[in-house]
Motif scaffolding. Structure first.
Motif, PDB file in Angstrom:
ATOM      1  N   ASN A  75     -12.415  -3.177  -3.851  1.00 17.32           N
ATOM      2  CA  ASN A  75     -12.876  -3.661  -5.171  1.00 17.32           C
ATOM      3  C   ASN A  75     -12.891  -5.180  -5.323  1.00 17.32           C
TER       4      ASN A  75
ATOM      5  N   TYR B 127      -5.449  -1.083  -0.352  1.00 18.84           N
ATOM      6  CA  TYR B 127      -6.793  -0.894   0.205  1.00 18.84           C
ATOM      7  C   TYR B 127      -7.846  -0.702  -0.887  1.00 18.84           C
ATOM      8  N   GLU B 128      -7.409  -0.148  -2.012  1.00 19.71           N
ATOM      9  CA  GLU B 128      -8.334   0.048  -3.126  1.00 19.71           C
ATOM     10  C   GLU B 128      -8.834  -1.330  -3.603  1.00 19.71           C
TER      11      GLU B 128
ATOM     12  N   ALA C 260      -1.479   1.254  -4.329  1.00 27.15           N
ATOM     13  CA  ALA C 260      -2.303   2.444  -4.617  1.00 27.15           C
ATOM     14  C   ALA C 260      -2.412   3.287  -3.351  1.00 27.15           C
TER      15      ALA C 260
ATOM     16  N   SER D   8       0.836  -1.200   0.000  1.00 24.90           N
ATOM     17  CA  SER D   8       0.000   0.000   0.000  1.00 24.90           C
ATOM     18  C   SER D   8       0.874   1.255   0.000  1.00 24.90           C
TER      19      SER D   8
ATOM     20  N   HIS E 230      -3.447  -3.890  -5.540  1.00 24.92           N
ATOM     21  CA  HIS E 230      -3.778  -2.457  -5.393  1.00 24.92           C
ATOM     22  C   HIS E 230      -4.155  -2.063  -3.963  1.00 24.92           C
TER      23      HIS E 230
ATOM     24  N   SER F  56      -5.381   4.986  -1.561  1.00 24.94           N
ATOM     25  CA  SER F  56      -6.839   4.916  -1.698  1.00 24.94           C
ATOM     26  C   SER F  56      -7.554   6.026  -0.934  1.00 24.94           C
TER      27      SER F  56
ATOM     28  N   ARG G  35     -10.834   6.330  -1.186  1.00 26.27           N
ATOM     29  CA  ARG G  35     -12.108   5.729  -0.756  1.00 26.27           C
ATOM     30  C   ARG G  35     -11.990   5.022   0.583  1.00 26.27           C
TER      31      ARG G  35
END
Ligand code: F6P
Length: 322
Positions: free
Chosen positions: A46, A41-42, A71, A9, A39, A73, A75
């Protein structure tokens, strides 16, 4: 514990793959099932979960980057994102997680633990070396060697043309890359976020410094309050019109490349110890190596930025650059 997950991450760093390999093989040795998330936490949101086996991590110890991708993230910073991530963790029956990343990744794990009870253990993966609880983060050693290799080359051309080079290195909030690589490359000055009045000091040093030096290398951390290499170069040119000044921004080459031997060994030890920590019932801690020994630091403490650098190192650098 029967089933764990591993993911990377935040910014990638050389050595992450060696760490992933160690986590997977240690878990398999203990007869656990291992999943990975791509990717970070993204991918947790997902539903990018996959099963790993011994072969999934073959031939990666020497590779830079992260095979699991990474990534940052936005979100995952929302409750909605975290609830979706929790749903997926529960769907796969995950009982523990190893997160390889930096302060943002550990902050995410801490927040997530408020709504999801599975234990997280972190491995420090960042080139910045700005975590408390480890002498070297995964990626730092390789990054500083990349920097000194580049600066050695810049020095060749600087010396040939009698030029001053302002070299910008990574470190948005921390000057540890600049400090160590600056010492290693014999820089004339280092400008870092942790020390104040760097620009003033630099101008003074250039004023008083030896006039018979053909070339000069000034290392600026990207997060230094002077505003970066181009700004420093403008000010130096204005004050010393006789200097032939050039700028070199090293950028993301510092994040890539094959990890050094020390990196691979440290990353392997940390990945191995992360699984051992989960088995021992540890939660929300970062694995680190201090004075060659494995240690565990609570996430809350690990993410506190190191604001004070060893003043002896700064003083030594200035004396040696005279
Ligand atoms: O990995 C840490 C770091 O290298 C910082 O020093 C730098 O500011 C940042 O990442 C840049 O990362 P990105 O380009 O991925 O946003």
């Amino acid at each position: 514990m029967k089933k764990i997950v591993v993911f990377t991450s935040g910014g990638d760093s050389p050595g992450m793959n060696a760490c992933i390999r160690a986590v997977v093989r240690t878990a398999l040795y203990h007869k656990m099932e291992v999943m990975a998330i791509t990717h970070g936490y993204e991918g947790m949101i997902n539903d990018e979960f996959t099963h790993l086996n011994q072969k999934s991590v073959a031939n990666i110890i020497q590779r830079g980057g992260t095979i699991l991708k990474t990534a940052r993230s936005a979100r995952f910073r929302t409750l909605e994102g975290m609830l979706k991530a929790k749903e997926n963790i529960e769907k796969y029956g995950i009982e523990g997680a190893v997160v390889i990343g930096g302060d943002g990744s550990f902050t995410g794990a801490l927040e997530f633990s408020k709504i999801c009870s599975i234990p997280f253990v972190g491995c420090p993966g960042t080139i910045d070396n700005d975590l408390i609880g480890t002498d070297f983060t995964i990626g730092y050693d390789t990054a500083i060697n990349t920097v000194i290799d580049a600066v050695d080359k810049i020095r060749d051309t600087a010396e040939s043309h009698d030029r001053v080079f302002i070299v910008e290195v990574m470190g948005r909030d921390a000057g540890l890359i600049a400090l160590r690589s600056g010492i290693g490359a014999g820089a004339e000055a280092i400008m870092i976020p942790e020390s104040k009045n760097d620009l003033e000091n630099l101008l003074k040093r250039l004023e008083k410094g030896r006039k018979d030096k053909a070339s000069k290398i000034i290392i600026v951390a990207e997060g230094d309050e002077s505003g970066g290499a181009y700004n420093v170069s403008k000010i130096v040119k204005e004050r010393f019109p006789a200097y032939d000044v050039r700028v070199s921004i090293l950028g993301h080459i510092q994040r890539g490349g094959s990890p050094s031997c020390m990196e691979r060994v440290n990353a392997s030890r940390m990945g191995y110890s992360a699984v051992e920590a989960l088995i021992a019932g540890q939660k929300n801690v970062m694995v680190g190596i201090v004075d060659k020994e494995i240690c565990y630091t609570p996430f809350e403490k690990a993410i506190k930025h190191i604001d004070e650098l060893n003043p002896d190192l700064l003083k030594m650098m200035e004396i040696l650059a005279l």
